[in-house]
Design a protein around this motif. Structure first.
Motif, mmCIF file in Angstrom:
data_model
loop_
_atom_site.group_PDB
_atom_site.id
_atom_site.type_symbol
_atom_site.label_atom_id
_atom_site.label_comp_id
_atom_site.label_asym_id
_atom_site.label_seq_id
_atom_site.Cartn_x
_atom_site.Cartn_y
_atom_site.Cartn_z
ATOM 1 N N LEU A 72 43.202 39.149 44.782
ATOM 2 C CA LEU A 72 43.485 40.949 44.716
ATOM 3 C C LEU A 72 42.727 41.234 45.636
ATOM 4 C CD1 LEU A 72 45.660 42.296 42.900
ATOM 5 C CD2 LEU A 72 43.252 42.271 41.372
ATOM 6 N N THR A 73 41.464 40.270 45.050
ATOM 7 C CA THR A 73 40.196 40.752 46.111
ATOM 8 C C THR A 73 40.560 41.239 47.639
ATOM 9 O OG1 THR A 73 38.251 40.075 44.670
ATOM 10 C CG2 THR A 73 38.229 40.607 47.205
ATOM 11 N N PHE A 85 43.774 44.989 38.426
ATOM 12 C CA PHE A 85 44.668 45.514 39.255
ATOM 13 C C PHE A 85 44.241 47.315 38.407
ATOM 14 C CE2 PHE A 85 48.648 47.417 38.248
ATOM 15 C CZ PHE A 85 49.194 47.503 39.784
ATOM 16 N N LEU A 125 42.994 38.963 35.274
ATOM 17 C CA LEU A 125 43.370 39.424 37.111
ATOM 18 C C LEU A 125 43.469 41.056 36.152
ATOM 19 C CD1 LEU A 125 44.171 39.063 39.301
ATOM 20 C CD2 LEU A 125 46.371 37.299 38.631
ATOM 21 N N LYS A 126 44.993 41.327 35.549
ATOM 22 C CA LYS A 126 45.566 42.715 35.187
ATOM 23 C C LYS A 126 44.503 43.579 35.740
ATOM 24 C CE LYS A 126 49.378 44.817 32.497
ATOM 25 N NZ LYS A 126 49.696 44.502 31.685
ATOM 26 N N GLY A 166 44.100 34.375 40.838
ATOM 27 C CA GLY A 166 44.879 35.446 41.626
ATOM 28 C C GLY A 166 43.503 36.822 41.865
ATOM 29 N N LEU A 167 42.525 37.045 40.963
ATOM 30 C CA LEU A 167 41.764 37.721 41.280
ATOM 31 C C LEU A 167 40.997 38.022 42.491
ATOM 32 C CD1 LEU A 167 40.054 39.986 39.947
ATOM 33 C CD2 LEU A 167 38.197 38.779 39.851
ATOM 34 N N ASN A 176 34.442 42.402 42.154
ATOM 35 C CA ASN A 176 35.213 41.414 40.613
ATOM 36 C C ASN A 176 34.273 40.612 40.819
ATOM 37 O OD1 ASN A 176 37.919 43.750 41.481
ATOM 38 N ND2 ASN A 176 38.204 42.315 42.951
ATOM 39 N N GLY A 184 43.199 41.062 49.107
ATOM 40 C CA GLY A 184 44.290 41.926 49.894
ATOM 41 C C GLY A 184 44.244 43.140 49.451
ATOM 42 N N TYR A 185 43.361 44.057 48.421
ATOM 43 C CA TYR A 185 42.515 45.286 48.631
ATOM 44 C C TYR A 185 42.172 45.570 49.720
ATOM 45 C CZ TYR A 185 44.428 46.844 43.867
ATOM 46 O OH TYR A 185 45.289 47.761 42.938
ATOM 47 N N THR A 227 41.310 48.919 39.252
ATOM 48 C CA THR A 227 41.236 49.230 40.359
ATOM 49 C C THR A 227 41.607 50.470 41.214
ATOM 50 O OG1 THR A 227 40.156 47.268 41.440
ATOM 51 C CG2 THR A 227 41.574 48.490 43.351
ATOM 52 N N GLN A 228 43.431 50.402 40.151
ATOM 53 C CA GLN A 228 44.106 51.284 40.672
ATOM 54 C C GLN A 228 44.300 52.998 40.095
ATOM 55 O OE1 GLN A 228 46.245 49.696 42.856
ATOM 56 N NE2 GLN A 228 48.802 50.923 42.454
#
Length: 248
Positions: free
Chosen positions: A170-171, A124, A120-121, A166-167, A144, A173-174, A127-128
């Motif tokens: 994250l998907t 992030f 997961l991290k 969580g992944l 992802n 949200g982005y 992607t960032q």
């Protein structure tokens, strides 16, 4: 109207964990459409080099780049290396992952933390790191690699379930925040796939319980990854590739 052929000439792609299994299949699929491909690995240098050699034999551009993508410093160095040698990254496939089978009575805090860091991290961090460039060019694709375990009981353990769920969060949200920048973010969620990590799946005879009666192939997952890369109107979605194991 005939189906469009995906043309990625001039695009640069990064596949984390790209040296084997699903990551290898995705790396080769991207190269077959013309993308230059950075094949990330952490330990399997020889396998990553083999993927690069295969791409180069077919006339493509590729490089193998070592990094532990759960560490911010490694990610920063990796992205800089890729951009210097191949160019700015247009396509990011967050495929790197770990899947150690551990029952709840044996699961330690360290193993839980490590699984979330790798699964997961890392997505992030990567992607960032690529977002500024994608935003400036107003084009980007992030895919992802999730799992059927994100929405089901799974076979690996609760640490793995949590990381993949969580992944997918994250998907979404982005995706919601980047769509107007020309960037799509999606997840592909494989079920049981016949790779070298599939030993426990085969031992549990999971293939016999699937409607299709077999494990999936890495290339079948890669096909779906390529589909979402080629479609600018799909974002924030999780696409299951599970042989009918579940219907979402």
């Amino acid at each position: 109207m005939p189906a469009r052929i995906l043309d990625l000439n001039g695009r640069v792609a990064l596949v984390t964990g790209g040296s084997r299994g699903i990551g290898r299949a995705i790396s080769l699929a991207l190269a077959s459409c013309g993308a230059s491909v950075a094949v990330n690995y952490r330990q399997r240098e020889n396998q990553a080099a083999d993927v690069v050699a295969e791409i180069e034999r077919l006339g493509g551009r590729a490089l193998a780049v070592r990094a532990d993508v759960s560490l911010g410093s490694d990610v920063t160095t990796m992205i800089g290396d890729i951009e210097q040698r191949l160019g700015p990254i247009d396509i990011l496939v967050n495929n790197a992952g770990t899947a150690t089978m551990i029952d709840i009575d044996d699961l330690t805090e360290a193993e839980f933390d490590q699984t979330l860091a790798v699964n997961l991290k890392s997505a992030f961090l990567c992607t960032q790191a690529v977002l500024p460039g994608m935003r400036s060019r107003r084009w980007g694709r992030v895919v992802n690699l999730s799992s059927a375990a994100a929405r089901g009981p799974g076979l690996v353990g609760i640490h793995y379930n949590a990381s993949k769920a969580g992944l997918e969060g994250l998907t979404r949200g982005y995706a919601a925040r980047l769509a107007r920048d020309g960037i799509t973010v999606n997840a592909v969620a494989p079920g049981p796939i016949d790779t070298e990590m599939a030993g426990p799946l085969k031992a549990s005879n999971v293939a016999e319980r699937l409607p299709v009666g077999r494990l999936g192939e890495a290339g079948e997952v890669a096909d779906v990854v390529m589909m979402v890369i080629g479609n600018a109107f799909i974002t924030g979605q999780t696409i299951p590739v599970n042989g009918g194991a579940s219907f979402i």
